[in-house]
Design an enzyme around this catalytic site. Structure first.
Site, mmCIF file in Angstrom:
data_model
loop_
_atom_site.group_PDB
_atom_site.id
_atom_site.type_symbol
_atom_site.label_atom_id
_atom_site.label_comp_id
_atom_site.label_asym_id
_atom_site.label_seq_id
_atom_site.Cartn_x
_atom_site.Cartn_y
_atom_site.Cartn_z
ATOM 1 C CB SER A 1 -6.752 32.370 -1.063
ATOM 2 O OG SER A 1 -6.452 33.722 -0.937
ATOM 3 C CE1 TYR B 1 -5.989 32.734 -6.361
ATOM 4 C CE2 TYR B 1 -6.169 34.246 -4.512
ATOM 5 C CZ TYR B 1 -5.720 33.060 -5.041
ATOM 6 O OH TYR B 1 -5.018 32.181 -4.250
HETATM 7 N N1 LIG Z 1 1.475 31.577 -2.548
HETATM 8 C C1 LIG Z 1 0.545 32.128 -1.805
HETATM 9 O O1 LIG Z 1 0.811 33.107 -1.094
HETATM 10 C C2 LIG Z 1 -0.853 31.579 -1.773
HETATM 11 C C3 LIG Z 1 -1.783 32.187 -0.903
HETATM 12 C C4 LIG Z 1 -3.086 31.677 -0.888
HETATM 13 C C5 LIG Z 1 -3.433 30.600 -1.673
HETATM 14 N N2 LIG Z 1 -2.505 30.054 -2.516
HETATM 15 C C6 LIG Z 1 -2.928 28.919 -3.356
HETATM 16 O O2 LIG Z 1 -1.999 27.863 -3.194
HETATM 17 C C7 LIG Z 1 -1.875 27.138 -4.416
HETATM 18 C C8 LIG Z 1 -0.418 27.085 -4.839
HETATM 19 O O3 LIG Z 1 0.058 28.407 -5.006
HETATM 20 P P1 LIG Z 1 1.544 28.750 -5.438
HETATM 21 O O4 LIG Z 1 1.903 30.049 -4.820
HETATM 22 O O5 LIG Z 1 2.405 27.557 -5.240
HETATM 23 O O6 LIG Z 1 1.309 29.041 -6.993
HETATM 24 P P2 LIG Z 1 2.098 28.510 -8.275
HETATM 25 O O7 LIG Z 1 1.591 29.327 -9.423
HETATM 26 O O8 LIG Z 1 3.561 28.518 -8.019
HETATM 27 O O9 LIG Z 1 1.592 27.014 -8.396
HETATM 28 C C9 LIG Z 1 0.398 26.669 -9.035
HETATM 29 C C10 LIG Z 1 0.705 25.590 -10.039
HETATM 30 O O10 LIG Z 1 -0.503 25.224 -10.690
HETATM 31 C C11 LIG Z 1 -0.206 24.983 -12.050
HETATM 32 N N3 LIG Z 1 -1.423 25.154 -12.843
HETATM 33 C C12 LIG Z 1 -2.077 26.308 -13.124
HETATM 34 N N4 LIG Z 1 -3.135 26.064 -13.911
HETATM 35 C C13 LIG Z 1 -3.159 24.726 -14.108
HETATM 36 C C14 LIG Z 1 -3.999 23.869 -14.859
HETATM 37 N N5 LIG Z 1 -5.041 24.349 -15.557
HETATM 38 N N6 LIG Z 1 -3.739 22.541 -14.873
HETATM 39 C C15 LIG Z 1 -2.670 22.038 -14.184
HETATM 40 N N7 LIG Z 1 -1.831 22.810 -13.467
HETATM 41 C C16 LIG Z 1 -2.078 24.144 -13.436
HETATM 42 C C17 LIG Z 1 0.865 25.996 -12.405
HETATM 43 O O11 LIG Z 1 1.632 25.615 -13.562
HETATM 44 C C18 LIG Z 1 1.688 26.033 -11.134
HETATM 45 O O12 LIG Z 1 2.796 25.158 -11.198
HETATM 46 C C19 LIG Z 1 -2.776 27.847 -5.418
HETATM 47 O O13 LIG Z 1 -4.027 27.198 -5.424
HETATM 48 C C20 LIG Z 1 -2.921 29.243 -4.839
HETATM 49 O O14 LIG Z 1 -4.108 29.877 -5.254
HETATM 50 C C21 LIG Z 1 -1.225 30.518 -2.587
#
Ligand SMILES: NC(=O)c1ccc[n+]([C@@H]2O[C@H](COP(=O)([O-])OP(=O)(O)OC[C@H]3O[C@@H](n4cnc5c(N)ncnc54)[C@H](O)[C@@H]3O)[C@@H](O)[C@H]2O)c1
Length: 320
Positions: free
Chosen positions: A130, A155
């Protein structure tokens, strides 16, 4: 490599489910492990995978990345070519409320995946990091070599810690790992807690939009298709340990974003000003010099076009 088998952790979420659909359209075999974490509703996540679930190349396993036995058995059941590790406790502000949960999932969960990869001799991973790891870095735009030792939320600290762990597995066991630092991602299926999704919903309902601080906070918003392009390029080119930014290399302030949204929705948008939130960084701004060379990353969607696409998806799929 059409016949690749790919494990996507967190594949029911926003970015994951979009990636699943893209990889299936390229005839890859995809296995998802996701525990439908309660950060937002399971119903949304089930719907995200509705189309994928009809595809014979797709398998969904409901489970937690912290469950050592389950993860061990998944690696025994499949021969993965690569793991795209997206499962995470997401969101900056809630991480201040439950830092332990963030470290459990984001760091220990990552360790569990890496350990099982080692046992199964699967040595390629894309890790979802991130832009928050840059903290309030004053070297702008953010270059991958900027110091990232001053995260300002649990985070961000958990993501940086997991990057360091990835490096350790590269060093000790010769893993190929690309850590991709995503800059605020938006587009169809965006998480309901994120600004664009939240603001659009409130504005369409005629409710006021909360703005934390004076609205001058700037973000490099990245359209989902560009993130997917970066991830698929990373799958193609993975070699050694590298960190890459995936952003748009342009920024917009919260005030400008809300104005633009009002123009697109053709609505007078109401605003409520609230105090600045601890943990929020002042600006995110991606340098793309390294990812353009190393990944041939070429983002295409500017914020106005992306926001129009998002609003069009939202009005058809969420608000009806
Ligand atoms: N969306 C953004 O702007 C953004 C920015 C930077 C980084 N990220 C990273 O990208 C990745 C995806 O983000 P997103 O926005 O799609 O989030 P999201 O919350 O939609 O997806 C994350 C998924 O991980 C699953 N999850 C959480 N804990 C878990 C566990 N213990 N075991 C199995 N599954 C688990 C959740 O159920 C969810 O479906 C994450 O790692 C997030 O930190 C996202």
């Amino acid at each position: 490599m059409a016949n690749m088998t790919i494990l996507i952790t967190g594949g029911a979420g926003f970015i994951g489910s979009n990636l699943v659909d893209l990889l299936l359209s390229q005839s890859k075999k995809v296995v998802v492990v996701d525990n439908y974490d309660n950060f937002y509703s399971k119903e949304i996540k089930v719907k995200n995978l509705e189309n994928a679930s009809k595809n014979n190349n797709f398998t969904f396993i409901e489970g937690d990345i912290l469950d050592e036995e389950l993860i061990d058995s998944i690696f025994k059941d499949y021969n993965f070519d690569i793991v795209v590790h997206l499962a995470s406790k997401a969101g900056v502000r809630p991480s201040l409320e439950s830092p332990k949960e963030y470290f459990d999932v984001n760091l220990i969960g990552t360790l569990n995946i890496l350990n099982n990869m080692k046992k199964a001799n699967v040595k390629k991973m894309i890790f979802a990091s991130s832009s928050s790891v840059y903290g309030n870095s004053t070297e702008i735009p953010f270059v991958e070599t900027n110091a990232s030792d001053s995260p300002i939320s649990p985070y961000a600290a958990s993501k940086r810690a997991a990057e360091l762990l990835c490096h350790t597995y590269h060093h000790l066991y010769n893993f190929d790992i690309f850590c991709l630092r995503f800059f605020t991602v938006y587009g169809p299926r965006q998480r309901p807690d994120l600004a664009i999704s939240k603001f659009t919903k409130l504005a369409l309902e005629g409710n006021s939009i909360p703005i934390y601080g004076d609205g001058s906070m700037r973000r490099d918003y990245t359209y989902i298709d560009d993130i997917l392009q970066g991830i698929t390029k990373a799958i193609e080119k993975i070699n050694g340990f590298e960190i890459f930014n995936l952003g748009e290399n342009t920024t917009i302030s919260v005030n400008e974003l809300v104005n633009l949204l009002g123009i697109i929705l053709k609505k007078e948008v109401q605003i409520t000003r609230l105090p600045k939130q601890p943990g929020d960084v002042n600006i995110t701004f991606a340098s793309l010099t390294k990812s353009k060379i190393g990944l041939e990353y070429a983002p295409k969607t500017n914020i106005e076009e992306g926001l129009r696409k998002f609003v069009s998806w939202f009005t058809k799929n969420v608000q009806n």
